[in-house]
Design a protein around this motif. Structure first.
Motif, PDB file in Angstrom:
ATOM      1  N   GLN A  86      45.733  41.890  30.470  1.00 24.44           N
ATOM      2  CA  GLN A  86      44.316  41.758  30.803  1.00 24.44           C
ATOM      3  C   GLN A  86      43.611  40.884  29.759  1.00 24.44           C
ATOM      4  O   GLN A  86      42.786  40.025  30.111  1.00 24.44           O
ATOM      5  N   THR A 182      46.985  36.809  36.824  1.00 22.30           N
ATOM      6  CA  THR A 182      46.426  37.563  37.947  1.00 22.30           C
ATOM      7  C   THR A 182      47.519  37.991  38.910  1.00 22.30           C
ATOM      8  O   THR A 182      47.489  39.097  39.460  1.00 22.30           O
ATOM      9  N   GLY A 186      48.397  41.870  39.900  1.00 21.48           N
ATOM     10  CA  GLY A 186      48.182  42.305  41.273  1.00 21.48           C
ATOM     11  C   GLY A 186      48.902  43.589  41.620  1.00 21.48           C
ATOM     12  O   GLY A 186      48.421  44.380  42.436  1.00 21.48           O
ATOM     13  N   ARG A 190      44.060  47.495  39.634  1.00 22.28           N
ATOM     14  CA  ARG A 190      43.164  47.179  40.743  1.00 22.28           C
ATOM     15  C   ARG A 190      42.271  45.996  40.375  1.00 22.28           C
ATOM     16  O   ARG A 190      42.018  45.745  39.193  1.00 22.28           O
ATOM     17  N   PRO A 191      41.770  45.253  41.387  1.00 24.11           N
ATOM     18  CA  PRO A 191      40.917  44.088  41.116  1.00 24.11           C
ATOM     19  C   PRO A 191      39.700  44.415  40.257  1.00 24.11           C
ATOM     20  O   PRO A 191      39.309  43.619  39.402  1.00 24.11           O
ATOM     21  N   TRP A 192      39.077  45.589  40.490  1.00 27.44           N
ATOM     22  CA  TRP A 192      37.886  45.945  39.706  1.00 27.44           C
ATOM     23  C   TRP A 192      38.234  46.093  38.231  1.00 27.44           C
ATOM     24  O   TRP A 192      37.418  45.783  37.358  1.00 27.44           O
ATOM     25  N   SER A 194      40.570  44.381  36.597  1.00 29.91           N
ATOM     26  CA  SER A 194      40.706  43.021  36.062  1.00 29.91           C
ATOM     27  C   SER A 194      39.340  42.372  35.856  1.00 29.91           C
ATOM     28  O   SER A 194      39.079  41.742  34.824  1.00 29.91           O
ATOM     29  N   MET A 195      38.450  42.536  36.826  1.00 28.67           N
ATOM     30  CA  MET A 195      37.132  41.923  36.724  1.00 28.67           C
ATOM     31  C   MET A 195      36.334  42.528  35.571  1.00 28.67           C
ATOM     32  O   MET A 195      35.631  41.817  34.847  1.00 28.67           O
ATOM     33  N   GLN A 236      33.049  34.488  43.234  1.00 29.26           N
ATOM     34  CA  GLN A 236      34.215  35.307  42.928  1.00 29.26           C
ATOM     35  C   GLN A 236      34.456  36.341  44.021  1.00 29.26           C
ATOM     36  O   GLN A 236      35.582  36.531  44.482  1.00 29.26           O
ATOM     37  N   VAL A 240      37.692  36.602  46.642  1.00 30.86           N
ATOM     38  CA  VAL A 240      38.536  37.800  46.772  1.00 30.86           C
ATOM     39  C   VAL A 240      38.592  38.259  48.226  1.00 30.86           C
ATOM     40  O   VAL A 240      39.662  38.578  48.763  1.00 30.86           O
ATOM     41  N   GLY A 244      41.901  38.064  50.842  1.00 32.39           N
ATOM     42  CA  GLY A 244      42.352  39.348  51.353  1.00 32.39           C
ATOM     43  C   GLY A 244      42.463  39.372  52.862  1.00 32.39           C
ATOM     44  O   GLY A 244      42.980  40.322  53.436  1.00 32.39           O
TER      45      GLY A 244
END
Length: 319
Positions: A86, A182, A186, A190-192, A194-195, A236, A240, A244
């Protein structure tokens, strides 16, 4: 190479939504527009404020978005299966943003966008040492062609851009490394997560440097910064959502429509129009990127069709 780039996935991965290609295409076109608007605001600010401060203000917008999630989960969103990865991803994206805003301060919007489109080709090159992927002759040829396109745009020795043209190339390289990270994340976080990591690390790291160059923004500049951060964050989210709902190979050609948005905004706001050489180089880069996406689609399809080897009797007894 960093060992954390080879972490295996676990059960934190979430189920992907069903494919809806038309929705994905519409979302990626919208993302290109709002990203171009964010870049336009960045370029206007680059004539008034230091690059580091502009980038920090952009990251501040991301923090505003992730703050409710951070509070709602009481910090649990920061639980990561690979904090090192991260941090690596965040560093790559911070570098990409700094270099891109720096490029916008000295180069036309459309030209900066065009050169930055080399990032998918750099991802292909980096996937060998960092992901262990095998890249065939045709994909290497596409990478080489894309680099030729960059040379056509830059035209070394012509005095058109000079060393400033290296900024979007380096930005694309940092972005490509972030994409590799990224991909690894994956199946880990979870994406949140990473963000949130990227937002907080970027905001804090840039915040340590900003005081040395800080210039108090005017009310108009704060409005520009808010618009920049808002459009960048919206881009962004749209990206996403788009990826998806449709495969990368389907959406990749439509990401290049961003060049049209950037050209239009560059003409409307700054009165600049790309010359014939820039358009020619852009066509080479775009064709190379689309072909690379096509080869990736074929690779994924062939991998899916490959027969699963039968287990031996000893293997079955241990399964």
């Amino acid at each position: 190479m960093p060992s954390f780039l080879h972490r295996s996935s676990h059960d934190l991965a979430v189920e992907a939504p069903p494919d809806r290609p038309l929705v994905g295409i519409a979302l990626v076109l919208a993302a290109g527009l709002v990203f171009s608007l964010a870049d336009t605001f960045s370029k206007v600010l680059a004539e008034r404020l230091p690059v580091v401060e502009i980038t920090w203000l952009r990251w501040a917008g991301f923090v505003v978005v992730v703050a409710p999630m951070l509070v709602a989960t009481r910090g649990r969103v920061l639980q990561s299966g690979s904090p090192q990865l991260q941090a690596f991803r965040a560093a790559c994206l911070i570098g990409s943003s700094l270099l891109f805003v720096g490029a916008l301060s000295v180069l036309p919007l459309a030209s900066t966008t065009t050169i930055n489109f080399v990032s998918p080709l750099i991802v292909t090159a980096l996937s060998i040492p960092l992901l262990g992927e095998k890249v065939g002759f045709r994909r290497w040829a596409a990478v080489a062609a894309g680099l030729v396109g960059v040379v056509v745009v830059v035209r070394p020795g012509s005095g058109t851009f000079g060393w400033a043209a290296l900024l979007p190339i380096l930005s694309a390289t940092c972005w490509a490394a972030g994409v590799i990270a990224t991909r690894r994340l994956g199946g880990i976080d979870r994406p949140w997560t990473s963000m949130t990591y990227t937002s907080l690390i970027g905001f804090v790291a840039l915040g340590l440097v900003v005081p040395a160059v800080f210039i108090m923004p005017t009310g108009f500049e704060l409005l520009l910064a808010a618009g920049m951060a808002g459009f960048a964050t919206a881009g962004q989210f749209l990206t996403v959502l788009a990826f998806g709902r449709a495969p990368v190979s389907v959406l990749a050609p439509f990401t290049y429509v961003m060049l049209i948005w950037a050209t239009a905004l560059g003409y409307i706001v700054f009165g600049t129009v790309p010359d014939g050489w820039t358009w020619f180089g852009a066509a080479i880069i775009i064709a190379s990127g689309i072909y690379t996406a096509h080869r990736e689609r074929l690779r994924v399809r062939d991998a899916a069709r490959a027969p699963v080897p039968e287990l031996s009797r000893a293997d079955r007894s241990q399964a």
